[in-house]
Design a protein around this motif. Structure first.
Motif, PDB file in Angstrom:
ATOM      1  N   LEU A 171       0.162 -42.192  35.579  1.00  0.00           N
ATOM      2  CA  LEU A 171      -0.481 -43.506  35.522  1.00  0.00           C
ATOM      3  C   LEU A 171       0.559 -44.515  35.047  1.00  0.00           C
ATOM      4  O   LEU A 171       1.091 -44.399  33.938  1.00  0.00           O
ATOM      5  N   THR A 172       0.861 -45.485  35.882  1.00  0.00           N
ATOM      6  CA  THR A 172       1.904 -46.461  35.547  1.00  0.00           C
ATOM      7  C   THR A 172       1.363 -47.586  34.680  1.00  0.00           C
ATOM      8  O   THR A 172       1.972 -47.971  33.687  1.00  0.00           O
ATOM      9  N   GLN A 175      10.481 -45.429  48.267  1.00  0.00           N
ATOM     10  CA  GLN A 175      10.307 -45.464  46.820  1.00  0.00           C
ATOM     11  C   GLN A 175       8.947 -44.859  46.485  1.00  0.00           C
ATOM     12  O   GLN A 175       7.950 -45.121  47.159  1.00  0.00           O
ATOM     13  N   TYR A 176       8.898 -44.074  45.401  1.00  0.00           N
ATOM     14  CA  TYR A 176       7.663 -43.365  45.075  1.00  0.00           C
ATOM     15  C   TYR A 176       7.006 -43.911  43.804  1.00  0.00           C
ATOM     16  O   TYR A 176       6.259 -43.215  43.130  1.00  0.00           O
ATOM     17  N   THR A 177       7.324 -45.149  43.515  1.00  0.00           N
ATOM     18  CA  THR A 177       6.663 -45.859  42.417  1.00  0.00           C
ATOM     19  C   THR A 177       5.698 -46.884  43.002  1.00  0.00           C
ATOM     20  O   THR A 177       5.843 -47.318  44.143  1.00  0.00           O
ATOM     21  N   LYS A 178       4.699 -47.263  42.198  1.00  0.00           N
ATOM     22  CA  LYS A 178       3.715 -48.271  42.590  1.00  0.00           C
ATOM     23  C   LYS A 178       3.139 -47.976  43.972  1.00  0.00           C
ATOM     24  O   LYS A 178       3.204 -48.774  44.905  1.00  0.00           O
ATOM     25  N   PHE A 212      -5.327 -50.774  38.568  1.00  0.00           N
ATOM     26  CA  PHE A 212      -4.421 -49.800  37.956  1.00  0.00           C
ATOM     27  C   PHE A 212      -3.345 -49.444  38.968  1.00  0.00           C
ATOM     28  O   PHE A 212      -3.439 -49.781  40.154  1.00  0.00           O
ATOM     29  N   GLU A 213      -2.310 -48.739  38.506  1.00  0.00           N
ATOM     30  CA  GLU A 213      -1.197 -48.372  39.368  1.00  0.00           C
ATOM     31  C   GLU A 213      -0.730 -46.968  39.016  1.00  0.00           C
ATOM     32  O   GLU A 213      -0.811 -46.528  37.850  1.00  0.00           O
ATOM     33  N   VAL A 214      -0.262 -46.239  40.049  1.00  0.00           N
ATOM     34  CA  VAL A 214       0.238 -44.881  39.844  1.00  0.00           C
ATOM     35  C   VAL A 214       1.587 -44.724  40.541  1.00  0.00           C
ATOM     36  O   VAL A 214       1.927 -45.475  41.464  1.00  0.00           O
ATOM     37  N   SER A 215       2.344 -43.731  40.076  1.00  0.00           N
ATOM     38  CA  SER A 215       3.640 -43.399  40.682  1.00  0.00           C
ATOM     39  C   SER A 215       3.792 -41.888  40.681  1.00  0.00           C
ATOM     40  O   SER A 215       3.097 -41.172  39.933  1.00  0.00           O
TER      41      SER A 215
END
Length: 658
Positions: free
Chosen positions: A462-463, A515-518, A531-534
């Motif tokens: 969970l970012t 890219q594997y973020t956001k 919310f945001e996940v990576s």
């Protein structure tokens, strides 16, 4: 010839006697405050002898005015310094420094993050926040106490000032009466009047002039009248309905009043007023802005987490109502206007005052007034009917970071003026909304899981959580995710994935992933999800990651870390951290104090030089008077010898005639 000789000697006796009397008067009043040395002038008579003209005061009106001006300037800085040095000493004291309490609060949050299940650590964190709130109130209390002290000093100073102006007016009457029925000038009365004028200059910077009758008139340095001939005046404080922090003055001439400008008043009165309307207002609004920034940031962040009871966090702090001011006849209308800082928008809140007026039947305008009372920035014009209102009737003014509610728009006319300052008194009104440490929402409102069947070592995390409002996010009011919200991320290849809802229906797909973020932002879902996940590394085809609100961890500190991290964020005006902002305020106070102290010292030197210059002309010198006394005694004796010689000559002539 003897007759002329007798007249010459007699006038010499009278002249010497008058000068001896004047010397005696000077000597006797050597220590009398305000006394001006006197001198008796004579002229030679065309028929022989000497004629006494008058006894005048040795004064230079220009020098006297300079003394008054320099006295007013020193009194101004001395009064300002007496107040600001007290504030400097108190605010800079380490034991009451806000930074100490901020450190303690954030240290306590860090400690409870180590064990979110500990009730004792939660209690300590809550207590530290309570102490922080109390310290805001202590510091704002210092400011308000100073304002109260100033109000008392102003009232006392006005009593003294009015007594002085009344006495000046009475002396004008006495001088006019004395000099009308006597050929001698009213020197002692004029000395008293000059002394009163000098005392008056300690309170205000005044300009003294004399009319055709020689009566004293008093004006402020900006030209506004204070004493006119024999007219008795009274200086009064008048409340300002639109700006209660401002001190308004007026002078009453009995049948009418004249408002006085409070700019550049000079004297101790000007120093006190300027301190109150400048520094005191600045200090109050600075602390208020600081308190608003803290409360808004922590409230906003706390709502993004789960508290000890497994529920969404609520506000930790509460702020008092923003006061809306208007003219006396419109106070009932001001009650229909409510203002508050918009949630999460405290970075836009400035120390300025805002003025609300109506421009036409549909539109309103808000103008910005800075700390100097000047209109700044572009006015904000809006139509309330076109703005979205929340359940309480508030609509957002995004440019100002404020929410506004107008209960009865039709009652507001185009001539009505309303003012409000969100930061005014905010530090005083700050209080705890939370009841105990259980209200600290330390946990995340959702859990992300990596499927055990995944082929890669990639792990989901969970970012961030940006919004938990049930109306604008993926979270429902009971804390669960809406079925249509993102519940699963499935990688169809190492460079592509789909986002599915609770039923497994695809709601978004992303390809060409590098890219594997956001991940939700790449899918265009981050804002509506809240919310945001990576993922930690490159997944493989078939890797699956889930998002749920079930089985939330009781020891989770995801949101607690975000709360603690607010210590390093630029919260105040969107730029400075809380500690840096307060340190900047203390530095400003110290710098301002040093500046005023320098002016006070310099003005004291200038004033003393002006007084010395005046004394060189008008003060009594015993050495000089002793020389004069000896000279006039010898002159008296010589004139007596002339009279004796005239008498002897006259007797001799009488003897011859016999």
């Amino acid at each position: 010839m003897s007759s002329n000789l007798y007249s010459v000697g007699l006038t010499g006796l009278l002249s010497s006697n008058a000068r001896i009397n004047t010397t005696g008067q000077n000597t006797t009043n050597v220590d009398t405050e305000g006394y001006s040395r006197q001198r008796t002038d004579t002229v030679s008579s065309p028929v022989g002898g000497v004629v006494i003209r008058d006894t005048s005061r040795l004064v230079d009106n220009f020098v006297s005015q300079q003394v008054r001006t320099d006295t007013a300037k020193h009194s101004y800085y001395d009064a300002y310094l007496s107040m600001i040095s007290t504030s400097d000493n108190l605010l800079a004291e380490d034991s009451i420094s806000l930074n100490t309490y901020l450190n303690n609060s954030f240290d306590a949050l860090q400690a409870v993050n180590n064990d979110p299940t500990s009730s004792s650590l939660r209690g300590l964190a809550y207590s530290s926040l309570e102490n922080l709130v109390q310290q805001y109130q202590v510091l704002s209390g210092i400011v308000s106490d100073q304002e109260g002290l100033i109000d008392e000093q102003l009232a006392s100073s006005l009593d003294d000032l009015n007594a002085i102006t009344s006495e000046i007016s009475n002396l004008n009457k006495a001088i006019l009466k004395n000099e009308t029925f006597s050929i001698s000038p009213a020197n002692e009365l004029r000395d008293q009047q000059e002394l009163l004028a000098k005392k008056l200059s300690k309170y205000l910077d005044v300009s003294i002039q004399f009319n055709k009758d020689g009566l004293m008139t008093v004006q402020l340095a900006n030209g506004q009248p204070l004493v006119m001939d024999k007219t008795t005046t009274e200086l009064m404080i008048r409340p300002n309905a639109l700006d209660p922090k401002k001190v308004d003055l007026s002078v009453s001439f009995g049948d009418y009043e004249v408002g006085l400008k409070t700019e550049n008043l000079g004297g101790s009165l000007g120093g006190l007023i300027d301190y109150r309307t400048e520094f005191s207002v600045y200090a109050d609004r600075t602390l208020g802005q600081h308190a608003i920034s803290l409360a808004d940031a922590m409230n906003t962040q706390n709502k993004k987490g789960i508290d000890a009871n497994g529920e969404f966090g609520q506000n930790l702090f509460t702020l008092g109502k923003v006061q809306v001011y208007s003219s006396l006849e419109n106070l009932h209308k001001a009650e229909n206007i409510s203002v508050k800082v918009a949630d999460g928008q405290s970075s836009k809140v400035s120390k300025n005052t805002f003025e609300l007026t109506r421009t036409d039947s549909d539109h309103f305008v808000i103008k910005t007034i800075d700390l100097n009372g000047k209109y700044v920035d572009q006015p904000v014009t809006f139509n309330p009917d076109n703005l979205v209102k929340d359940s309480h009737g508030y609509f957002n003014i995004a440019e100002l970071g404020l929410d506004l509610s107008l209960a009865d728009i039709e009652e507001i006319d185009g001539d009505d003026v309303f003012r409000f300052t969100p930061t005014e008194g905010a530090a005083t009104s700050l209080s705890m909304f939370a009841k105990n440490g259980e209200a600290l929402a330390l946990g995340a409102p959702l859990v992300v899981n990596t499927s055990s069947d995944n082929l890669s070592d990639s792990r989901i995390s969970l970012t961030s959580v940006t919004n938990t409002n049930s109306g604008t996010s993926a979270f429902s009011s009971d804390g669960s995710l809406y079925p249509s919200a993102p519940h699963q991320i499935y990688f169809t290849s190492p460079s592509s994935y789909v986002v599915r809802d609770a039923s497994g229906v695809e709601i978004a797909s992303v390809s060409n992933v590098t890219q594997y973020t956001k991940l939700l932002e790449q899918a265009g879902l981050a804002e509506e999800a809240g919310f945001e996940v990576s993922v930690s590394s490159k997944p493989k085809r078939g890797d699956e990651f889930t998002i749920t609100t079930e089985n939330l961890g009781v020891s989770d500190n995801f949101n607690g870390l975000a709360l603690a991290d607010l210590q390093t964020k630029g919260l105040v005006a969107g730029k400075a951290t809380l500690m840096k902002a307060f340190s900047g305020f203390i530095s400003y106070v110290g710098s301002k104090t040093a500046e005023v102290e320098g002016h006070a010292d310099a003005s004291k030197i200038v004033m003393d030089e002006s007084v010395a210059r005046r004394d060189r002309l008008s003060a009594v010198s015993l050495d000089e008077e002793a020389v004069n006394l000896l000279k006039y005694q010898q002159s008296y004796s010589a004139s007596a010898q002339v009279v004796t010689a005239a008498r002897t000559t006259f007797e001799t002539l009488l003897g011859i005639m016999r």
